[in-house]
Motif scaffolding. Structure first.
Motif, short mmCIF file in Angstrom:
data_model
loop_
_atom_site.label_atom_id
_atom_site.label_comp_id
_atom_site.label_asym_id
_atom_site.label_seq_id
_atom_site.Cartn_x
_atom_site.Cartn_y
_atom_site.Cartn_z
N ASP A 216 -3.42 -0.98 -4.17
CA ASP A 216 -2.23 -1.89 -3.96
C ASP A 216 -1.28 -2.88 -5.21
OD1 ASP A 216 0.66 -1.81 -2.82
OD2 ASP A 216 -0.41 -2.24 -1.01
N LEU A 286 -2.48 3.04 6.05
CA LEU A 286 -1.12 3.04 6.11
C LEU A 286 -0.53 4.72 7.14
CD1 LEU A 286 -0.14 2.93 2.43
CD2 LEU A 286 0.07 1.24 4.33
N ARG A 299 4.36 3.58 -1.84
CA ARG A 299 3.79 1.81 -1.92
C ARG A 299 1.88 2.24 -2.06
NH1 ARG A 299 2.64 -1.03 2.75
NH2 ARG A 299 1.32 -2.37 1.90
#
Length: 345
Positions: A216, A286, A299
């Motif tokens: 990320d 997530l 993301r």
């Protein structure tokens, strides 16, 4: 456009009547309007309009020898390539003139750049500029790249970059590296699967650049010589914020260095494998947070289709019937959950 200057005439459209008339002239070689009316069964008005369109496009010309003032004109067909040269050349010349004027205006305005910098409050070091159009942003990046002396840091989230963007960047980046500029770039792990990105990374790392990846990334960023940072504009997709304030740039560089220290060396991959276990961990984390598929894909820098395929495989592997259940079950699986996922909930 200057006062009194006429705009270039619009190109008339070629319809069925013009096509039929042009074919007739090609078969006969030369023809009068009356003959065309009789041959094609057109009205005088339609035939006249079609002839005017063909003449305007330089596809017809009149016979130079006329028997007298009352003699109907005879028309001859003109090859389309020649007609195009006659009809388009003035427009192209006008465009070249306008581009030349635009370049002269740009050069004149850029002369005042130093005056602008010196005249603003807190001149020089304390600057925050807003750019709203993509062309100006790209022009600024090119100028900063040409003037870069020591180091450039780049954060490129969102997964693979477009091939045309990579092609545009390669010449600029190799030129900087050849001058001894240190280049460091951060991608997301999903970029390792993208062949154009693999080829780009292979070329710049062979020249001396460094490329790493993380699961990320917070946002796009370019920093030149630890003096100028370019950040995405909050409201304009094509815009940017240019930061020259030393403390702010120093802070951004610190964020980059921290992300860099936790990133992995870019290794090309052909398929999802164990080297991307941290991507799987991120997906599970997530999911457990209740995030939608679209948000997870964005993301983690992957396509929605790939994201959903990945989620389906995880659900099947965990024996889960729902996304939330998958997140719950994964917390009991150290190989998938990871420290962050285990702490969720």
């Amino acid at each position: 456009m200057a006062d009194g200057e006429l705009a270039p005439a619009a190109f008339p459209q070629i319809g069925e009547g013009e096509m039929a008339l042009y074919r007739l002239f090609l078969r006969r070689g030369r023809f009068t309007l009356d003959e065309a009316v009789r041959e094609l069964g057109l009205t005088d008005e339609d035939a006249t309009r079609s002839v005017e369109v063909l003449i305007d496009l330089h596809l017809l010309r009149t016979e130079p020898e006329e028997a007298g003032a009352d003699t109907p004109p005879t028309y001859l067909p003109v090859p389309p390539s020649i007609a195009a040269a006659y009809r388009v050349a003035p427009v192209e010349a006008d465009l070249r003139r306008q581009l030349a004027e635009a370049e002269r205006a740009r050069a004149q305005l850029l002369i005042l750049e130093e005056v602008y910098s010196a005249g603003r409050p807190h001149a020089g070091a304390h600057r925050l500029d807003e750019i709203l159009d993509l062309a100006t942003v790209l022009d600024l990046i090119e100028r900063l790249a040409v003037g870069c002396r020591t180091e450039v840091m780049t954060v490129q989230p969102g997964g693979p970059r477009e091939p045309d963007q990579l092609e545009q960047a390669i010449t600029r980046d190799l030129a900087m590296i050849s001058r001894g500029v240190r280049m460091r770039t951060l991608y997301q792990h999903t970029a390792r699967l993208h062949q154009p990105t693999q080829e780009y990374v292979a070329r710049i790392t062979a020249a001396g650049a460094e490329v790493r990846t993380r699961t990320d990334l917070s946002g796009r960023m370019l920093v030149f010589d630890r003096e100028v940072a370019i950040l995405p504009h909050r409201l304009s997709l094509d815009g940017a914020i240019v930061v020259r304030e030393p403390s702010m740039v120093f802070y951004f560089c610190g964020l980059f260095d921290q992300s860099w220290s936790f990133a992995d060396t870019f290794v090309p991959l052909r398929q999802w494998d164990n080297e991307l276990d941290d991507v799987k961990q991120a997906v599970v984390r997530l999911l457990a947070e209740g995030m939608k598929d679209e948000m997870i894909a964005r993301r983690l820098g992957m396509s929605l289709r790939t994201c959903r395929k990945h989620i389906a495989e995880l659900l099947d592997g965990l024996g889960a019937s729902s996304r939330f259940q998958a997140g719950y079950l994964a917390r009991a699986r150290p190989d998938l959950a990871g420290p962050q996922a285990q702490s969720v909930g």
